[in-house]
Design a protein around this motif. Structure first.
Motif, mmCIF file in Angstrom:
data_model
loop_
_atom_site.group_PDB
_atom_site.id
_atom_site.type_symbol
_atom_site.label_atom_id
_atom_site.label_comp_id
_atom_site.label_asym_id
_atom_site.label_seq_id
_atom_site.Cartn_x
_atom_site.Cartn_y
_atom_site.Cartn_z
ATOM 1 N N THR A 33 3.812 -7.843 3.764
ATOM 2 C CA THR A 33 2.586 -8.600 3.497
ATOM 3 C C THR A 33 1.430 -8.099 4.345
ATOM 4 N N LEU A 34 1.676 -7.920 5.644
ATOM 5 C CA LEU A 34 0.611 -7.483 6.549
ATOM 6 C C LEU A 34 0.150 -6.062 6.223
ATOM 7 N N VAL A 35 1.101 -5.164 5.955
ATOM 8 C CA VAL A 35 0.733 -3.783 5.642
ATOM 9 C C VAL A 35 -0.051 -3.724 4.332
ATOM 10 N N PHE A 36 0.436 -4.428 3.317
ATOM 11 C CA PHE A 36 -0.256 -4.421 2.022
ATOM 12 C C PHE A 36 -1.656 -5.015 2.148
ATOM 13 N N SER A 37 -1.789 -6.139 2.853
ATOM 14 C CA SER A 37 -3.103 -6.773 3.005
ATOM 15 C C SER A 37 -4.060 -5.877 3.766
ATOM 16 N N ASP A 38 -3.589 -5.260 4.848
ATOM 17 C CA ASP A 38 -4.454 -4.359 5.624
ATOM 18 C C ASP A 38 -4.873 -3.149 4.792
ATOM 19 N N THR A 39 -3.913 -2.584 4.043
ATOM 20 C CA THR A 39 -4.209 -1.413 3.220
ATOM 21 C C THR A 39 -5.189 -1.760 2.106
ATOM 22 N N PHE A 40 -4.941 -2.871 1.439
ATOM 23 C CA PHE A 40 -5.801 -3.307 0.342
ATOM 24 C C PHE A 40 -7.197 -3.647 0.847
ATOM 25 N N GLY A 41 -7.266 -4.390 1.969
ATOM 26 C CA GLY A 41 -8.557 -4.762 2.536
ATOM 27 C C GLY A 41 -9.348 -3.551 2.991
ATOM 28 N N GLY A 343 7.946 0.134 3.230
ATOM 29 C CA GLY A 343 8.377 0.574 1.901
ATOM 30 C C GLY A 343 8.020 -0.424 0.819
ATOM 31 N N ILE A 344 8.137 -1.732 1.140
ATOM 32 C CA ILE A 344 7.768 -2.774 0.168
ATOM 33 C C ILE A 344 6.283 -2.691 -0.166
ATOM 34 N N ALA A 345 5.441 -2.500 0.853
ATOM 35 C CA ALA A 345 3.998 -2.409 0.625
ATOM 36 C C ALA A 345 3.660 -1.231 -0.275
ATOM 37 N N VAL A 367 -0.833 0.859 8.855
ATOM 38 C CA VAL A 367 0.192 0.156 9.629
ATOM 39 C C VAL A 367 -0.414 -0.106 10.999
ATOM 40 N N ALA A 368 -1.038 -1.266 11.151
ATOM 41 C CA ALA A 368 -1.750 -1.590 12.384
ATOM 42 C C ALA A 368 -0.771 -1.926 13.500
ATOM 43 N N PRO A 369 -1.132 -1.643 14.764
ATOM 44 C CA PRO A 369 -0.268 -2.030 15.891
ATOM 45 C C PRO A 369 0.063 -3.515 15.889
ATOM 46 N N ALA A 370 -0.916 -4.343 15.473
ATOM 47 C CA ALA A 370 -0.671 -5.789 15.420
ATOM 48 C C ALA A 370 0.439 -6.114 14.426
#
Length: 854
Positions: A33-41, A343-345, A367-370
């Motif tokens: 969820t976090l990777v997809f949201s960061d990438t999309f945003g 991989g899911i993202a 893939v943010a450090p956070a």
């Protein structure tokens, strides 16, 4: 003790496998969820920044609403952005260029006449060539831009979907007749509406102005600054040059970019929160599995832990050793979950851009450090917290227990305390739920439902015996001794049964609630759509714009049509109702009763035919209308007149609160404003022939929809069904984790009962009987979880629906029997499938080795 904990993890890695998988899946959901949201945003922000790179100042005409898009609003008498204004702005000292922009809806038909894209993102605009003949906003891929009214350019995706090539004829519609234009070129665009699956049609400027505004007008001016010009100074100069009025607004490109940035951030934040909610559910389900696993491991290692106490280990050291095991498991699973989440993202983006055609913007994987820290911290924290109670229980094992390998049963006192807490929590939740339903307070219902669910979960050990006892007689009758043994095993340790079943209960509760709510909403929508409508078909624009009034006579003359009525909103000014503005619903007085059921409570049933008004209950109660009242009105074109209230209507769901004959109000509507829809009655009812005749009468316009009662119901249901399917998919992860919990419990239970299984084999129970016993035990646990989940789901859905009854007409609680039974059968199937491997393993245990085991 750390070395001891590490050795225990390595020694029991097989028994910890399911726990590791559960933590990994939950963590993967969070990380994905976090990777997809960061990438999309990040991709959206990059796209947004490109959209404003060459715009220093933008001037917008917020009143620039053209024919077919004002829904009957009053004529726009304010200042406009014209070619004269554009020339004046372009001549400012700091301006390098001023580009006039016109935009609106444009439907593109494919080879079969169907609309490409969706009706709300089919964008039309003007192509503004520069000195080199190209528009920098829309880089050409092939061909050239349009130059006259017979030409058009399309974005590449739309051209590919329609199978169009440069030189082909394209059928295009706005709100009037279909136009056949020659495709002169294909182009790229960063327009987010197009990226989201819409289409872009580019006309020459004169044609776009004629279609969307009026000749010489613009909806927007985009100003490019000369090198070294300050945006703020240029903004001040532009404000002095453009007409002054409330509808004219000038802003810098940086302000617009910042506003879009905020909107993107809010959108991605909502998406992240939404998805993390389901990730939280998956992790919550995992807590039951983790706690159950470590409880069973502690019970199986009673003798080992007692020996550690006997040789000097303190209670604190025992607790720490178990928590260190949990820490190692959580850390390993979290790292694996992080990698799986990435991989899911990647897979989610590929699916959305592939089969689902979401057309997400391209951008690098973020893939943010956070994200790394959050995913690992969440996995470790959940695992350690879930193992805390089993660790405390391990520290209480007395050294004398080293003389026995038996599992220490839960004390009656601990069960009594647990049952008391569960009962109090359930009663408090039920009370809050009842109060929330009575007072129609959604928040109180939510709190009550949450407290009730927690209370029931705490009470599951108490509930397991009576509920399993309901099913057990059938198993004994059908399967004899294995069925009896399965029942005894299922109720032997209520804590374990409850923990295993609760993981499944959560998923079934949520899925049942969604299903009941979906079925209830669908039924209410069906009632609303079919309550008073007598028309066979409704003809309207699919993009929400207005239907050209010129098409109404053509629709009435279509073969098979016996009656029609236009429906349009007409705004008038009146002080008679105690307000300055009033919207009238204009209908054909002579035919409306043939296409819509109007129930007149007071006054004349044929008031519309007499040229009078019919008003609904809301207008009477809130606006003060009364029978016989005469209102002085001013129509949109400035004409004044008087209208008399001739009847009081019962409630109607599809028309407005004040009905007026179209013969009176229609001629005074805003010129070119069109109608909202046309209701059509056919001689033979809703037939395919009549539907095609209506399509032909409207010129095969791809933006015009012809919907019957079945179409409206299907469309409403598809929206609800689509939302439910998405929710089911997101809840699927928690169900998978619950299945792992059943597998884990049964596998560890088989290991724990090796001696018992060996004895059963020794006294004559064959391998088939052993397999059947384990499978039936798993079946009982899964059915127990399913029954509790279905019951809770129906209760929660009922409470939520009760709070919405006033705002959703005809809403009642509907429990679909087939789907509800399907959930119970699915739970049973899960129990049987989860037990396949443990049952096979149990049946293959060596009899003598099992009897000798401790």
């Amino acid at each position: 003790m750390f070395r001891t904990a590490l050795r225990n993890v390595l020694a029991h890695k097989g028994r910890l496998l399911m726990t590791t998988l559960a933590v990994m899946l939950g963590t993967a959901f969070v990380a994905g969820t976090l990777v997809f949201s960061d990438t999309f945003g990040n991709a959206l922000r990059t796209q947004n920044s490109k959209s404003y790179t060459d715009i220093a100042v933008t001037v917008s005409d917020n009143g620039a609403v053209g024919p077919g898009y004002d829904h009957g609003a009053r004529a726009d008498d304010g200042p406009h952005l014209t070619e004269e204004t554009r020339t004046k702005v372009a001549a400012l000292p700091g301006a390098a260029e001023a580009r006039g922009v016109v935009s609106g809806f444009a439907g593109i038909a494919d080879r079969k006449g169907a609309l490409i894209g969706n009706g709300f993102s089919t964008t039309g605009t003007n192509y503004v060539p520069g000195a080199d003949g190209t528009d920098p906003r829309y880089p050409l891929v092939e061909g050239r831009g349009p130059k006259n009214a017979g030409e058009i350019a399309l974005d590449t995706r739309t051209a590919d979907k329609g199978g169009f090539k440069v030189g082909d004829t394209v059928r295009v519609a706005v709100n009037g007749p279909v136009m056949e234009l020659r495709l002169t070129g294909t182009l790229h665009t960063n327009d987010p509406r197009v990226q989201a699956g819409g289409s872009l049609a580019a006309f020459d400027t004169a044609t776009a102005q004629r279609l969307y505004l009026s000749p010489g007008r613009f909806a927007e001016l985009d100003v490019k600054a000369k090198p070294g010009t300050d945006d703020a100074a240029l903004l001040a100069a532009v404000r002095q040059a453009v007409p002054q009025g409330d509808s004219i607004e000038a802003r810098t490109g940086r302000e617009l970019a910042a506003e879009q940035e905020r909107m993107i951030e809010q959108g991605t934040k909502f998406l992240t929160t939404f998805l993390l909610g389901f990730a939280g559910i998956a992790l919550f389900v995992g807590i039951f599995i983790i706690a159950n696993t470590f409880s069973m491991l502690v019970a199986q290692r009673t003798r080992e832990l007692a020996l550690l106490r006997a040789v000097g280990a303190t209670r604190r050291q025992i607790t720490r050793s178990v928590l260190v095991e949990a820490l190692l498991v959580g850390l390993t699973a979290s790292v694996a979950g992080l990698l799986a989440g990435i991989g899911i993202a990647i897979g989610l983006k590929a699916v959305l851009n592939g089969p689902m055609e979401a057309n997400l913007p391209d951008g690098p994987l973020i893939v943010a450090p956070a994200t790394v820290v959050t995913a690992i911290a969440v996995g470790v924290l959940v695992t350690v917290l879930a193992a805390w109670l089993p660790a405390r229980r391990a520290s209480r094992i007395a050294p004398v227990a080293a003389m026995s390998s038996a599992e220490q049963p839960a004390t009656q006192k601990s069960l009594l305390v647990r049952n008391t807490i569960g009962l109090l929590c359930s009663l408090a939740g039920a009370g809050a739920l009842a109060a929330g339903v009575g007072g129609k307070q959604v928040k109180l219902v939510g709190l009550g439902a949450g407290a009730l669910l927690i209370g029931v979960f705490v009470l599951t050990p108490l509930l397991s015996r009576p509920l399993i006892a309901l099913i057990a007689p059938l198993l004994r009758t059908l399967y004899g001794t294995p069925g009896k043994l399965a029942k005894e095993n299922a109720v032997r340790n209520p804590r374990r049964t409850a923990a295993t079943a609760s993981a499944l209960t959560i998923g079934v509760t949520l899925i049942t609630s969604l299903t009941v709510i979906g079925a209830s909403v669908n039924q209410a929508l069906d009632k609303e759509n079919a309550s008073d409508l007598r028309a066979d078909y409704t003809v309207a624009m699919s993009n929400g714009s207005m239907l050209s009034a010129e098409l109404a006579p053509a629709i009435a003359k279509a073969p098979g049509v016996t009656a029609t009525s236009v429906v349009r909103g007409v705004p008038v000014k009146t002080a008679g109702a105690g307000q300055d503005n009033e919207w009238l619903t204009s209908v054909d007085g002579a035919t409306i009763d043939r296409v819509y059921k109007l129930t007149v409570k007071e006054g004349a049933a044929d008031a519309l035919q007499q040229g009078k008004l019919l008003v609904g209950p809301y207008a009477v109660e809130h606006d003060g209308y009364r029978l016989g009242q005469t209102l002085a009105v001013t129509y949109p074109d400035g004409t004044r007149g008087s209208l008399t209230v001739g009847g009081i209507l019962a409630e109607n769901s599809a028309l407005g609160n004040v009905l007026v004959p179209d013969a009176l109000a229609g001629p005074h509507a805003t010129p070119g404003s069109g109608v909202d829809k046309v209701l059509v009655k056919g001689s033979g009812g809703a037939t395919a022939e009549l539907k095609q005749a209506l399509r032909d009468a409207t010129g095969g316009n791809p933006l015009i929809s012809v919907k019957g009662d079945a179409d409206v119901k299907a469309e409403s249901r598809s929206m609800v069904t689509g939302l439910l399917n998405m929710m089911y998919g997101l809840l699927g992860m928690s169900v998978v984790i619950a299945v792992l919990g059943v597998v884990n419990t049964m596998a560890m239970s088989v290991f724990e009962r090796r001696r018992e299984i060996g004895m059963l084999r020794a006294i004559g129970l064959d391998r088939l009987g052993i397999r059947r016993m384990v499978r039936l035990e798993s079946l009982l646990i899964a059915l127990f979880g399913g029954l509790v989940g279905v019951g809770l789901g129906i209760l929660v859905a009922w409470a939520g629906l009760r709070t919405l009854r006033d705002s959703f007409k005809g809403l009642t609680t509907v429990v679909p029997p087939v789907q509800t039974l399907g959930f119970l059968l699915a739970a049973a199937a899960i129990g049987l499938l989860a037990a396949l491997w443990p049952a096979r393993r149990a049946s293959r245990l060596d009899i003598l080795e099992s009897i000798k085991s401790e």
